[in-house]
Design a protein around this motif. Structure first.
Motif, mmCIF file in Angstrom:
data_model
loop_
_atom_site.group_PDB
_atom_site.id
_atom_site.type_symbol
_atom_site.label_atom_id
_atom_site.label_comp_id
_atom_site.label_asym_id
_atom_site.label_seq_id
_atom_site.Cartn_x
_atom_site.Cartn_y
_atom_site.Cartn_z
ATOM 1 N N SER A 67 -69.413 -13.307 -24.390
ATOM 2 C CA SER A 67 -68.961 -14.599 -23.601
ATOM 3 C C SER A 67 -69.310 -15.785 -24.720
ATOM 4 O O SER A 67 -69.054 -16.933 -24.317
ATOM 5 C CB SER A 67 -69.450 -14.911 -22.285
ATOM 6 O OG SER A 67 -70.885 -14.885 -22.351
ATOM 7 N N GLN A 113 -68.922 -18.312 -27.894
ATOM 8 C CA GLN A 113 -67.628 -18.645 -29.032
ATOM 9 C C GLN A 113 -67.876 -17.878 -30.225
ATOM 10 O O GLN A 113 -68.664 -17.289 -30.982
ATOM 11 C CB GLN A 113 -67.926 -20.077 -29.014
ATOM 12 C CG GLN A 113 -67.759 -20.930 -27.864
ATOM 13 C CD GLN A 113 -66.416 -20.832 -27.225
ATOM 14 O OE1 GLN A 113 -65.479 -21.377 -27.799
ATOM 15 N NE2 GLN A 113 -66.610 -20.784 -26.047
ATOM 16 N N ASP A 139 -61.093 -11.978 -32.988
ATOM 17 C CA ASP A 139 -60.868 -11.250 -31.333
ATOM 18 C C ASP A 139 -60.477 -9.856 -31.653
ATOM 19 O O ASP A 139 -59.421 -9.445 -32.100
ATOM 20 C CB ASP A 139 -60.160 -11.952 -30.604
ATOM 21 C CG ASP A 139 -60.486 -11.453 -29.135
ATOM 22 O OD1 ASP A 139 -61.104 -11.203 -28.831
ATOM 23 O OD2 ASP A 139 -59.301 -11.833 -28.409
ATOM 24 N N THR A 176 -64.093 -15.194 -21.622
ATOM 25 C CA THR A 176 -64.798 -16.148 -20.832
ATOM 26 C C THR A 176 -65.802 -15.618 -19.864
ATOM 27 O O THR A 176 -65.999 -14.250 -19.656
ATOM 28 C CB THR A 176 -63.740 -16.994 -20.170
ATOM 29 O OG1 THR A 176 -63.096 -16.080 -19.000
ATOM 30 C CG2 THR A 176 -62.474 -17.513 -20.607
ATOM 31 N N ALA A 177 -66.846 -16.458 -19.348
ATOM 32 C CA ALA A 177 -67.833 -15.924 -18.450
ATOM 33 C C ALA A 177 -67.228 -15.257 -17.343
ATOM 34 O O ALA A 177 -67.836 -14.273 -16.937
ATOM 35 C CB ALA A 177 -68.488 -17.227 -18.206
ATOM 36 N N GLU A 178 -66.085 -15.800 -16.797
ATOM 37 C CA GLU A 178 -65.295 -15.352 -15.704
ATOM 38 C C GLU A 178 -64.769 -13.967 -15.801
ATOM 39 O O GLU A 178 -64.939 -12.936 -15.029
ATOM 40 C CB GLU A 178 -64.288 -16.209 -15.128
ATOM 41 C CG GLU A 178 -63.982 -15.946 -13.705
ATOM 42 C CD GLU A 178 -62.450 -16.808 -13.421
ATOM 43 O OE1 GLU A 178 -62.528 -17.738 -14.080
ATOM 44 O OE2 GLU A 178 -61.843 -16.354 -12.530
ATOM 45 N N GLN A 179 -64.190 -13.668 -17.069
ATOM 46 C CA GLN A 179 -63.633 -12.310 -17.553
ATOM 47 C C GLN A 179 -64.889 -11.423 -17.760
ATOM 48 O O GLN A 179 -64.685 -10.275 -17.570
ATOM 49 C CB GLN A 179 -62.881 -12.360 -18.918
ATOM 50 C CG GLN A 179 -61.675 -13.262 -18.930
ATOM 51 C CD GLN A 179 -60.953 -13.576 -20.247
ATOM 52 O OE1 GLN A 179 -61.860 -13.599 -21.141
ATOM 53 N NE2 GLN A 179 -59.742 -13.475 -20.222
ATOM 54 N N ARG A 213 -75.293 -16.489 -22.614
ATOM 55 C CA ARG A 213 -74.369 -15.811 -23.516
ATOM 56 C C ARG A 213 -74.637 -14.300 -23.339
ATOM 57 O O ARG A 213 -75.504 -13.668 -23.530
ATOM 58 C CB ARG A 213 -74.591 -16.295 -24.854
ATOM 59 C CG ARG A 213 -74.456 -17.639 -25.124
ATOM 60 C CD ARG A 213 -74.168 -17.906 -26.572
ATOM 61 N NE ARG A 213 -75.324 -17.744 -27.501
ATOM 62 C CZ ARG A 213 -76.275 -18.482 -27.609
ATOM 63 N NH1 ARG A 213 -76.258 -19.748 -26.849
ATOM 64 N NH2 ARG A 213 -77.555 -18.443 -28.296
#
Ligand code: ADP
Ligand code: 5GP
Length: 189
Positions: free
Chosen positions: A39, A41, A48, A56-59, A79
Motif C-alpha cells: 500500500s 507509493q 506496477d 490502495t489501503a482499501e484494496q 504501509r
C-alpha cells in the motif's frame, strides 16, 4: 518436481534488490521473482506489477479479507506489504523456483508454512553506518524515512541467527556469487 522457495530478507538498503536482480540477469539458476503487494507509493522507476502490485489501503484490506496473501505485515506504520498466495503456488507447481524479498517477520512465516520446500537467506550490511550511506546514495527516501529504515535495522538484524544462511554484502560481486551458489545448491536438492 515442484519448485523451491527462497526467502531473502535484510534491512532496507542492504542490497537485496540489487543482488536478486543481478542473479536473475545472469540467468544461471531458474528463478522467478514473487511480486508482492504493497500500500506504499511507488518510487521513481518502479512499475506496477513488476516491482510490486501497488494497491490502495482499501484494496489491500479487501485482499486480506479474501485470503489472497500467504502472509502480510505492516512493515512500516501505515504501509502494508503482502505475498500473494497465487504468485507462489503457480510458480512452484510449474516447477519454477521463486524468490521472495520480504521482511523478517514475513520470512519466518513463509519458512514455517513451506517447511523443507523453503530456505531463508539474510543479507547483512557491513555496518549500520554503511547502510545509512547506501540509503542516502540511493536517493529514493526522505531523511525521515531513512531514519526510520536505519532505526529498524538493528531489530531486523536480531533475526539473522534464525535464517538458514547469512551473506554479508560488503563486496557486491562476492555477495552475488555467494547468494547464487546457495540458491543453486538448494534448487538441486
Ligand atoms: P534493498 O533492496 O535491500 O533495499 P538496494 O538493492 O536498493 O537495497 O540497495 C541499496 C543501495 O545500495 C543501492 O543504491 C545499491 O546500488 C547500493 N548497493 C548495494 N550493494 C552494494 C555494495 N555491496 N556496495 C555498495 N553499494 C551497494
Ligand atoms: P521497500 O519499501 O524498501 O520496497 O520494502 C520495505 C520492506 O518490506 C523490505 O524489508 C521488504 O523486504 C519488505 N517486503 C516487501 N514485500 C513484502 C511482503 O510481501 N511481505 C513482507 N512481510 N514484507 C515485504
Amino acid at each position: 518436481m515442484k519448485g523451491k522457495i527462497i526467502v531473502i530478507s535484510a534491512p532496507s538498503g542492504c542490497g537485496k534488490s540489487t543482488i536478486i536482480n543481478e542473479i536473475m540477469k545472469r540467468g544461471n539458476v531458474d528463478l522467478r521473482f514473487s511480486v508482492s503487494a504493497t500500500s506504499r507509493q511507488p518510487r521513481q522507476g518502479e512499475i506496477d506489477g513488476v516491482h510490486y502490485h501497488f494497491l490502495t489501503a482499501e484494496q489491500f484490506r479487501d485482499q486480506i479479507a479474501q485470503g489472497m496473501f500467504v502472509e502480510y505485515e505492516e512493515v512500516y506504520p501505515g504501509r502494508f506489504y503482502g505475498t500473494p498466495v497465487a504468485e507462489i503456488e503457480q510458480n512452484i507447481n510449474e516447477g519454477h523456483n521463486v524468490v521472495l524479498d520480504i521482511d523478517v517477520k514475513g520470512g519466518v512465516n513463509v519458512a514455517s508454512r513451506f517447511g523443507k520446500q523453503a530456505t531463508t537467506i539474510f543479507i547483512m550490511p557491513p555496518s549500520v553506518e554503511e547502510l545509512r550511506r547506501r540509503l542516502e546514495n540511493r536517493g529514493t527516501d526522505s531523511p525521515e524515512m531513512i531514519d526510520q529504515r536505519v532505526g529498524k535495522a538493528e531489530y531486523e538484524i536480531s533475526f539473522a541467527s534464525g535464517y538458514d544462511h547469512v551473506v554479508v554484502n560488503d563486496d557486491l560481486e562476492s555477495a552475488v556469487n555467494e547468494t547464487e551458489k546457495i540458491i543453486a545448491d538448494f534448487a538441486r536438492q
